[in-house]
Design an enzyme around this catalytic site. Sequence first.
Site, PDB file in Angstrom:
ATOM      1  N   PHE A 105       0.809  -1.221   0.000  1.00 29.35           N
ATOM      2  CA  PHE A 105       0.000   0.000   0.000  1.00 29.35           C
ATOM      3  C   PHE A 105       0.843   1.272   0.000  1.00 29.35           C
ATOM      4  O   PHE A 105       0.355   2.334   0.301  1.00 29.35           O
ATOM      5  CB  PHE A 105      -0.928   0.014   1.207  1.00 29.35           C
ATOM      6  CG  PHE A 105      -2.011  -1.017   1.110  1.00 29.35           C
ATOM      7  CD1 PHE A 105      -3.024  -0.881   0.160  1.00 29.35           C
ATOM      8  CD2 PHE A 105      -2.036  -2.119   1.936  1.00 29.35           C
ATOM      9  CE1 PHE A 105      -4.019  -1.827   0.057  1.00 29.35           C
ATOM     10  CE2 PHE A 105      -3.036  -3.064   1.851  1.00 29.35           C
ATOM     11  CZ  PHE A 105      -4.033  -2.932   0.904  1.00 29.35           C
ATOM     12  N   ASP A 123      -0.263 -11.683   6.037  1.00 25.37           N
ATOM     13  CA  ASP A 123       0.593 -11.493   4.858  1.00 25.37           C
ATOM     14  C   ASP A 123       2.030 -11.864   5.167  1.00 25.37           C
ATOM     15  O   ASP A 123       2.958 -11.109   4.893  1.00 25.37           O
ATOM     16  CB  ASP A 123       0.485 -10.040   4.366  1.00 25.37           C
ATOM     17  CG  ASP A 123       0.972  -9.893   2.924  1.00 25.37           C
ATOM     18  OD1 ASP A 123       1.141 -10.927   2.243  1.00 25.37           O
ATOM     19  OD2 ASP A 123       1.182  -8.758   2.476  1.00 25.37           O
TER      20      ASP A 123
END
Length: 541
Positions: free
Chosen positions: A242, A368
């Site tokens: 991100f 993740d």
Amino acid sequence: MSIMIVMQFFVFALLCLPCWANAVHPKLTGTIPPEVSNLVNLGSLDVSDNRITGLVPASLAQCGSLQYLIMEGNLLQGTIPASMSQMKGLLVLDVSRNNLSGDIPVFLGDMQGLATLNISFNNFEGEVPKRGLFLNASAALIEGNYGLCGGIPQFNLHPCSNHTSKKWSHKIVVFISVGSAFLCIILVLFALFARRKLRSEFTKTRRVPSLHSGQHMRVTYAELVRATSGFASENLLGTGSFGSVYKGTMMDGDQEVIVAVKVLNLQQRGASQSFVAECETLRCIRHRNLVKILTVCSSIDSRGLDFKALVFEFMPNGDLDQWQHSRLLEDGSHGVLSLTQRIDIAIDVASALEYLHHNKPVPIVHCDLKPSNILLDNDMVAHVGDFGLARFLHQDDTSLPEISSGWATRRGTIGYAAPEYGQGNEVSVYGDTYSYGILLLELFTGKRPTDGDFLQDLNLHSYVEIALRDQASNLANLCLLSSLEEGTTMRAAFITSVLHIGILCSKELPIDRMQIGDATRELLAIRDKYRTHLLSEGGSI
Ligand SMILES: *[C@@H]1O[C@H](CO)[C@@H](O)[C@H](O)[C@H]1NC(C)=O
Ligand SMILES: *[C@@H]1O[C@H](CO)[C@@H](O)[C@H](O)[C@H]1NC(C)=O
Ligand SMILES: *[C@@H]1O[C@H](CO)[C@@H](O)[C@H](O)[C@H]1NC(C)=O
Ligand SMILES: *[C@@H]1O[C@H](CO)[C@@H](O)[C@H](O)[C@H]1NC(C)=O
């Protein structure tokens, strides 16, 4: 009759008491032996005007028939034993002219049979009871005890309720004054300490505000621009899911600190959720194998747009992915991790996961886990980072805004994400365990789960599983074994047992997977065994 009994006692006393004091006026000395209780039929005991010392024995109370107990004019000490309250038959108790002390026992007032009590000329003190026998000044004789007070007016003693309360209030005053003085000293010391601490904290937080100490102390956009030389490309460390991560230099007191600044790309959908997730997660966790967040920045950039960034400790040795693949290609031997470094890293990551999964009150799921999110510090200690997809378990995804933003539905990275996530299942700690298993297999085979070799049916998990089943021939094919010097049997056995754990963690079905805590413990045991082996071989670790 009673004379006979008295004589009997004298015979007894002769045997038991040490000796006669002097020949001229024979007097009893020594103490009253506890065996006096054997004289159960004793009706009267008169040992007045002797030199008897010691205490009035409590066993005297067992002389149940005793009516007259005359012990005046001796050297008795202590107090009147409480057991005497059982002497129901006692008519006269005379302990006058002794050295008895303490309070007058209240039970004496309650003894029904007692007609005369002579305790005069002793050292009794305190209040004279106002009950029973003590209501009759000609039955209770108490003169010559200079510590007494109160009682009925006939005793002509001074009142003592005030005396004792004064004594008490005096004690209380002393206690309070000493206590408050002590408290004052502590408060002053504490204030001095707190002031110093506050001052140093203040100078510190001005430079690198800490998320933990100063609740929402934040760094400004301008400060981050200065720290990263305007987010210069030479400071770019990498690009994550991100946003981008820059290396920066900030001041901590008069010390330079190198930091990693993760700037969220807010154009990317889900980036602000990721910012919130990472802030919330990192705010409440602390572990040596997790990256440490130093501060956050949420403000407006120079163009007036929203700007969000997270500032972390800088990890000088980069991420695990670089170590496993690119570094290995770049400069041969230097970049290769040793077997012990690999197992240390594996244990570090497992400990971090175990910590997250046991977070209270709700477990945290990283979601993740992959080599590029494992960062290595100066000492090659692994720190799990990038909590942009992390979430607290049982958190209702649907309650999050922008459900369609992609954040809430993102479940890690292809190759590392658990198979059940592909079917849109809820996130769970088992998902992290799967990613960990794959990471472990990659760490000890040098093969990425996304390698071109792996086709539809074959993946890293099944590849290793097959290799392990047919050990001798296939283990040598595992990239790691061939890249390290000669593969001794010990090394092969060591790698095999680690790969077994990798296989158990990355099972297809979540319930079949090994618990991360068990994996940690087994890896620790394997490492210990390997170390002992190396030491016994005289090799260095
Ligand atoms: C109480 O004892 C004192 C001292 O031994 C004595 O002078 C006094 O006569 C005794 N009083 C009675 C009533 O026995
Ligand atoms: C009386 O008892 C006190 C201690 O309670 C002691 O110091 C003192 O010497 C004793 N007096 C006699 C005469 O025994
Ligand atoms: C007080 O005690 C004396 C002596 O024991 C006794 O003669 C007298 O009757 C008692 N007085 C009262 C009111 O009990
Ligand atoms: C105690 O002393 C106070 C005065 O200091 C007096 O008013 C009070 O009556 C006394 N109490 C008793 C029980 O003697």
